[in-house]
Design an enzyme around this catalytic site. Structure first.
Site, PDB file in Angstrom:
ATOM      1  NE  ARG A  62      -3.724   2.149   2.785  1.00  0.00           N
ATOM      2  CZ  ARG A  62      -3.992   2.888   3.806  1.00  0.00           C
ATOM      3  NH1 ARG A  62      -3.231   2.579   4.912  1.00  0.00           N
ATOM      4  NH2 ARG A  62      -4.868   3.706   3.844  1.00  0.00           N
ATOM      5  CG  HIS A  66      -1.079   5.289  -0.376  1.00  0.00           C
ATOM      6  ND1 HIS A  66      -1.916   5.908   0.570  1.00  0.00           N
ATOM      7  CD2 HIS A  66      -2.033   4.351  -0.766  1.00  0.00           C
ATOM      8  CE1 HIS A  66      -2.957   5.173   0.587  1.00  0.00           C
ATOM      9  NE2 HIS A  66      -3.235   4.171  -0.201  1.00  0.00           N
ATOM     10  CG  ASN A  93      -0.518   9.134   2.314  1.00  0.00           C
ATOM     11  OD1 ASN A  93      -1.146   7.839   1.768  1.00  0.00           O
ATOM     12  ND2 ASN A  93       0.098   9.837   1.865  1.00  0.00           N
ATOM     13  CG  HIS A 189      -8.421  -3.960  -1.937  1.00  0.00           C
ATOM     14  ND1 HIS A 189      -9.383  -3.255  -2.300  1.00  0.00           N
ATOM     15  CD2 HIS A 189      -7.243  -3.116  -1.493  1.00  0.00           C
ATOM     16  CE1 HIS A 189      -8.741  -1.989  -2.419  1.00  0.00           C
ATOM     17  NE2 HIS A 189      -7.561  -1.820  -1.944  1.00  0.00           N
TER      18      HIS A 189
END
Length: 320
Positions: A62, A66, A93, A189
């Site tokens: 992740r 990001h 974040n 996910h």
């Protein structure tokens, strides 16, 4: 997974290959002469952390995502200064974690090859190696990225878990990624967690009339309500069957209308993404690992800095 076994897995999976043209300035063996042990060092430290805490695999993947979606894959999410003004302090974040892994890897590299390996390359490698530890796919990581010197909280505009398909496709297209990449990367996910606050509206007050999102499986809604009452913000797993193992089960969840986020459920609203989901369900994810590897290579090329642009940070949290 023992480091020896991990190395064998990397070699075996490497035989499959992922054919993607390298952007100018990135090479698979970029550090071969300047820091020949770089990838081995990254792998060793990453395995130490993720083997002890498997949930870090989702966190590090992740973090890489990001980072690449804001100013490109330049390590700008890692910067702390100016305090409270950089990307890592933006609302999406605040729940990002795993910085200690990146810092530990960077420290080990600095002891061996000071001033050589960028934090952007470290993050790209750590994300890949963390996924391998939990039985996910290997993918080649061409190297040579430079670290950005700019990180602004105000620029963080990530794909939202509350977005519909049109908004998600635009976000991905703006980064040079296509509809296939969207659905494939959403498959990440299958690991990781979220928080009840992210899904409260969807299960308790979707249209402002104390209702739930009609696109969700009613039995799934009831299960989520048992986990998340309106007042709490506990953690919740995205895919209960495979939270610690990287596989294609996420697509089964989405096909059953059990996607945790609206951004998961909306993948059934587009012919291409819907077709991909049902193909993976029908074939038990036969192509998912290869597809994921391909899309991760593309993600790692987004708006990179090379050559004389940027810098090689001594510490990932601060510009030189």
């Amino acid at each position: 997974m023992a480091i020896k076994n991990l190395l064998v897995l990397v070699i075996l999976l490497g035989v499959l290959g992922v054919s993607v043209a390298h952007p100018k300035g990135l090479y698979l063996y970029y550090y071969k002469h300047r820091c020949p042990d770089a990838e081995a060092i990254v792998r060793r430290v990453t395995v130490q952390y993720v083997s002890h805490e498997p949930s870090l695999a989702a966190a590090l993947l992740r973090m890489h995502f990001h980072d690449c979606f804001v100013r490109g894959c330049d390590g700008s999410i890692l910067l702390k200064y100016p305090y409270n003004e950089t990307e890592r302090y933006a609302a999406p974040n605040l729940s990002v974690r795993g910085y200690e892994v990146v810092d530990a890897v960077k420290s080990a590299l600095e002891r061996k090859c000071p001033g050589v390996v960028s934090c952007a390359d470290v993050l790209s490698l750590v994300a890949r190696d963390a996924v391998i530890v939990i039985n996910g796919p290997w993918w080649p990581v061409p190297l040579g990225r430079r670290d950005g010197r700019i990180s602004r909280k105000s620029e963080v505009n990530l794909p939202s878990p509350l977005s519909g398909i049109a908004a998600l496709k635009k976000k991905f297209f703006d980064k040079g990624l296509n509809t296939r990449d969207l659905v494939v990367l959403s498959g990440a996910h299958t690991i990781g967690i979220s928080h009840c606050s992210v899904i409260h509206q969807g299960i308790y007050n979707f249209t402002g009339k104390s209702d739930s999102d009609s696109s969700m499986n009613p039995r799934y809604v009831r299960a989520l309500k048992r986990r998340c009452n309106p007042a709490d913000n506990r953690t919740i797993v995205m895919d209960p069957r495979s939270v610690k193992k990287f596989d294609s089960h996420y697509f089964n969840m989405v096909a059953q209308r059990k996607g945790l986020f609206k951004s998961d459920r909306t993948l059934l609203d587009d012919p291409e993404t819907k077709s991909y989901i049902y193909t993976q369900v029908a074939t038990a994810g036969s192509s998912f690992n290869k597809d994921f590897a391909h899309s991760m290579v593309k993600l790692g090329f987004v708006e990179i800095l090379t050559g004389n642009k940027g810098e090689i940070r001594k510490r990932c949290a601060f510009v030189n």
